[in-house]
Design a protein around this motif. Structure first.
Motif, PDB file in Angstrom:
ATOM      1  N   ALA A  98       0.957  -1.163   0.020  1.00 27.27           N
ATOM      2  CA  ALA A  98       0.082  -0.030  -0.033  1.00 27.27           C
ATOM      3  C   ALA A  98       0.867   1.321   0.194  1.00 27.27           C
ATOM      4  CB  ALA A  98      -0.839   0.202   0.990  1.00 27.27           C
ATOM      5  N   ALA A  99       0.786   1.910  -1.130  1.00 26.99           N
ATOM      6  CA  ALA A  99       1.701   3.086  -1.130  1.00 26.99           C
ATOM      7  C   ALA A  99       1.139   4.274  -0.434  1.00 26.99           C
ATOM      8  CB  ALA A  99       1.606   3.432  -2.651  1.00 26.99           C
ATOM      9  N   ASP A 100       1.702   5.157   0.353  1.00 23.29           N
ATOM     10  CA  ASP A 100       1.496   6.174   0.882  1.00 23.29           C
ATOM     11  C   ASP A 100       1.899   7.488   0.373  1.00 23.29           C
ATOM     12  OD1 ASP A 100       4.260   6.730   1.523  1.00 23.29           O
ATOM     13  OD2 ASP A 100       3.986   6.126   3.624  1.00 23.29           O
ATOM     14  N   VAL A 101       1.882   8.655   0.938  1.00 28.09           N
ATOM     15  CA  VAL A 101       2.157   9.979   0.169  1.00 28.09           C
ATOM     16  C   VAL A 101       3.719  10.069   0.010  1.00 28.09           C
ATOM     17  CG1 VAL A 101       2.423  12.479   0.519  1.00 28.09           C
ATOM     18  CG2 VAL A 101       0.523  11.303   1.448  1.00 28.09           C
ATOM     19  N   HIS A 102       4.671   9.362   0.944  1.00 29.35           N
ATOM     20  CA  HIS A 102       5.822   9.474   0.452  1.00 29.35           C
ATOM     21  C   HIS A 102       6.236   8.666  -0.694  1.00 29.35           C
ATOM     22  CE1 HIS A 102      10.354   9.199   1.306  1.00 29.35           C
ATOM     23  NE2 HIS A 102      10.102   7.896   0.797  1.00 29.35           N
ATOM     24  N   ASP A 103       5.526   7.379  -0.765  1.00 28.95           N
ATOM     25  CA  ASP A 103       5.817   6.711  -1.995  1.00 28.95           C
ATOM     26  C   ASP A 103       5.424   7.457  -3.242  1.00 28.95           C
ATOM     27  OD1 ASP A 103       6.687   4.254  -0.678  1.00 28.95           O
ATOM     28  OD2 ASP A 103       4.591   4.049   0.186  1.00 28.95           O
ATOM     29  N   THR A 104       4.122   8.099  -3.387  1.00 27.96           N
ATOM     30  CA  THR A 104       3.605   8.462  -4.437  1.00 27.96           C
ATOM     31  C   THR A 104       4.767   9.763  -4.808  1.00 27.96           C
ATOM     32  OG1 THR A 104       1.685   8.265  -3.330  1.00 27.96           O
ATOM     33  CG2 THR A 104       1.677   9.769  -5.155  1.00 27.96           C
ATOM     34  N   ASP A 105       5.069  10.199  -3.962  1.00 29.41           N
ATOM     35  CA  ASP A 105       6.125  11.570  -4.167  1.00 29.41           C
ATOM     36  C   ASP A 105       7.466  10.785  -4.857  1.00 29.41           C
ATOM     37  OD1 ASP A 105       7.097  14.215  -4.030  1.00 29.41           O
ATOM     38  OD2 ASP A 105       8.603  13.387  -2.717  1.00 29.41           O
ATOM     39  N   GLN A 106       7.687   9.835  -4.429  1.00 30.22           N
ATOM     40  CA  GLN A 106       9.019   9.008  -5.048  1.00 30.22           C
ATOM     41  C   GLN A 106       8.547   8.612  -6.483  1.00 30.22           C
ATOM     42  OE1 GLN A 106      12.132   8.478  -3.710  1.00 30.22           O
ATOM     43  NE2 GLN A 106      11.017   9.939  -2.316  1.00 30.22           N
ATOM     44  N   ALA A 107       7.531   8.228  -6.895  1.00 28.82           N
ATOM     45  CA  ALA A 107       7.018   7.875  -8.191  1.00 28.82           C
ATOM     46  C   ALA A 107       6.787   9.042  -9.054  1.00 28.82           C
ATOM     47  CB  ALA A 107       5.493   7.060  -7.935  1.00 28.82           C
ATOM     48  N   VAL A 108       6.235  10.118  -8.442  1.00 27.31           N
ATOM     49  CA  VAL A 108       6.040  11.309  -9.290  1.00 27.31           C
ATOM     50  C   VAL A 108       7.740  11.893  -9.914  1.00 27.31           C
ATOM     51  CG1 VAL A 108       5.487  13.694  -9.093  1.00 27.31           C
ATOM     52  CG2 VAL A 108       3.826  11.807  -8.395  1.00 27.31           C
ATOM     53  N   LYS A 109       8.509  11.734  -8.861  1.00 30.63           N
ATOM     54  CA  LYS A 109       9.953  12.288  -8.943  1.00 30.63           C
ATOM     55  C   LYS A 109      10.445  11.228 -10.404  1.00 30.63           C
ATOM     56  CE  LYS A 109      11.005  14.748  -4.972  1.00 30.63           C
ATOM     57  NZ  LYS A 109      10.715  14.595  -3.576  1.00 30.63           N
ATOM     58  N   ALA A 110      10.240  10.281 -10.048  1.00 35.95           N
ATOM     59  CA  ALA A 110      10.771   9.168 -11.110  1.00 35.95           C
ATOM     60  C   ALA A 110      10.214   9.625 -12.470  1.00 35.95           C
ATOM     61  CB  ALA A 110      10.433   7.547 -10.705  1.00 35.95           C
TER      62      ALA A 110
END
Ligand code: NAD
Length: 488
Positions: free
Chosen positions: A44-56
């Protein structure tokens, strides 16, 4: 979300072409709705993971590998992804069926093949998205460029998990965008596997990232993230409205494919056999969990009894069965919660005075699962709840009509405008009705046909923006006007 130990069936997030453990350490269990058994533990992704994905995704957008790749090479990679998906058709169809409950017949012959077609269609567009030269006044050279919108936040529902993802991912890749995909929590398996196949096909790291999880966490984080340039959303009208409100803060682009309450209008001169088959499949294929499902049937009173006889006979034959059996045509409702919602509407239909003509019961198959019989209500009024609200389940509301002049107004009397079908042998009437219906798609003597080349989307509260076809490319490109001074 629960903490669970990693197991062989554990699926991680997919960011930058790698499996990534979730920042919070949380996983959720995906259940097979036909057997009630767990099939996977999903990160389950959270805000931090989402931010990492957006940065990628942002990094890939500006990269040499993707941002400056020749358009024809992008097309070649998309085509290769389609080939790989085709090679894994059975695996992907099985995943879709155990995750969603839809019959394997549908996953194998409708869902995954359509994904392949959509990829190939948009692969062909990759090097054909072009601007114009514009004859302005003065010694100036003016041309337009079509540039990728940027990072796309693709948020998708559970009813056609991979198809509705592909309607966004394929045009996004063709136009050079990058994607962070948030699949529905109930059905994330094909999205994760698909991303692995993309990497195998040579899609550079960061171009497609998948972050499963809760809509209120991951979806919301994508909508609010300043690094996301567009939200491409398919889901409920209620959530769509919230997305539009929240996206206003950053003025990111939004396309919304929302709910529907699509009318099927059968005139007395229609080919009754074809109409009966069409009406039945139009509501009951996909268990009625179809945004464009023909859930309101307007039938001329002169043929009402005969049509009902045919529909009821079909409903009795199409009882729910094991979705993995190749002959099954009615699978399991996606979840216990959705089963409860649909049963609530059936109760409401009875309480409001509609006549239950077929089905109406929850059933189990082999003592398990969340199934509902194909259900038909007759003598429904268009103002009843079951005729106005989207049930998103196998429930048909039949509304007889006497006056052909009134039926279009009745069909249009809904907040939705996704699709409609008209059945008649009178070609003039067919096209006149098609013109008067306020919906993004109208079928004449057919229903629920789709093609990668034919645009699809809503009027009214069914959303805006068009997916599929050449039209879809507009939603993934910005238009830049370049002026050059030619005065010597
Ligand atoms: P939903 O709106 O509950 O969820 C859709 C997606 O949005 C999911 O991934 C969910 O996690 C996410 N989400 C939920 N809350 C969010 C939030 N606050 N911010 C951002 N994302 C959020 O819909 P559903 O129940 O998954 O799907 C059923 C609905 O989808 C039906 O209304 C159906 O008509 C609609 N639908 C429309 C089309 C179409 O093309 N028009 C196609 C299929 C389904």
């Amino acid at each position: 979300m629960t903490q669970v130990a990693a197991s062989a069936e554990t699926r991680q997030l997919f960011i930058g072409n790698e499996s990534v453990k979730p920042h919070s350490g949380s996983y959720y269990t995906s259940i097979n709705p036909a057997t009630e058994e767990p099939i996977a533990e999903i990160a389950a992704a959270d805000v931090h993971d989402t931010d990492q994905a957006v940065k990628a995704a942002q990094a890939a957008l500006g990269s040499k590998e993707w941002g400056r790749m020749d358009a024809s090479d992008r097309g070649r990679i998309i085509w290769k992804i389609a080939d790989l998906l085709e090679a894994h058709l059975e695996e992907m169809a099985t995943l879709e069926t155990i995750d969603n409950g839809k019959p394997i017949f549908e996953s194998q012959y409708v869902d995954i093949p359509m994904c392949i077609n959509v990829l190939r269609y948009f692969a062909g567009w990759a090097d054909k998205v072009q601007g114009d030269t514009i004859p302005v006044r003065g010694p100036h050279f003016v041309y337009t460029r079509r540039e990728p919108v940027g990072v796309i936040g693709a948020i998708t529902p559970w009813n056609f998990p991979l198809i509705l993802s592909m309607w966004k991912i394929a045009p996004a890749l063709a136009t050079g965008c990058t994607v962070v995909h948030k699949p529905a929590a109930l059905t994330s398996l094909t999205a994760l596997r698909f991303a692995e196949l993309c990497a195998e096909a040579g899609l550079p790291a960061g171009v497609l990232n998948v972050v499963p999880g809760k809509g209120s966490v991951v979806g919301q984080a994508l909508v609010e993230h300043p690094g996301v340039d567009k939200i491409a959303f398919t889901g409920s009208t209620e959530v769509g409205k919230g997305i539009m409100r929240d996206a206003a803060d950053s003025l990111k682009r939004v396309s919304l494919e929302l709910g529907g309450k699509s009318p099927n209008i059968i005139f007395a001169d229609a080919d009754l056999d074809a109409a009966t088959r069409g009406v039945f499949n139009g509501i009951f294929s996909g268990k009625g969990e179809v945004c464009a499902a023909g859930s309101r049937l307007f039938v001329a009173r002169a043929i009402h009894d005969q049509l009902m006889e045919g529909l009821i006979a079909r409903a009795e034959r199409a009882q729910p069965a094991d979705p993995m059996h190749p002959k099954t045509r009615m699978g399991a409702i996606v979840s216990k919660q959705q089963q409860g919602t649909v049963l609530g509407y059936i109760d409401k239909g009875k309480a409001d005075g509609a006549r239950l003509a077929a089905g109406g019961l929850a059933v189990k198959v082999n003592d398990r699962g969340y199934f509902i019989q194909p259900t038909i209500f007759d003598d429904v009024r268009n103002d009843m709840t079951i005729a106005q609200e989207e049930i998103f389940g196998p429930v048909l509301s039949v509304i007889p009509f006497d006056d052909s002049d009134d039926v279009v107004a009745m069909a249009n009397d809904t907040q939705y405008g996704l699709a409609a079908a008209v059945w008649t042998r009178d070609i003039t009437r067919a096209h006149n009705v098609a013109a008067q219906i306020k919906a993004g798609t109208v079928w004449i003597n057919m229903v629920n046909f789709y093609d990668a080349a034919a645009p699809f989307g809503g009027y009214k509260q069914s959303g805006f923006g068009r997916e599929l076809g050449k039209k879809a490319l507009e939603g993934y490109t910005e238009n830049k006007t370049v002026w050059a001074n030619l005065k010597g």
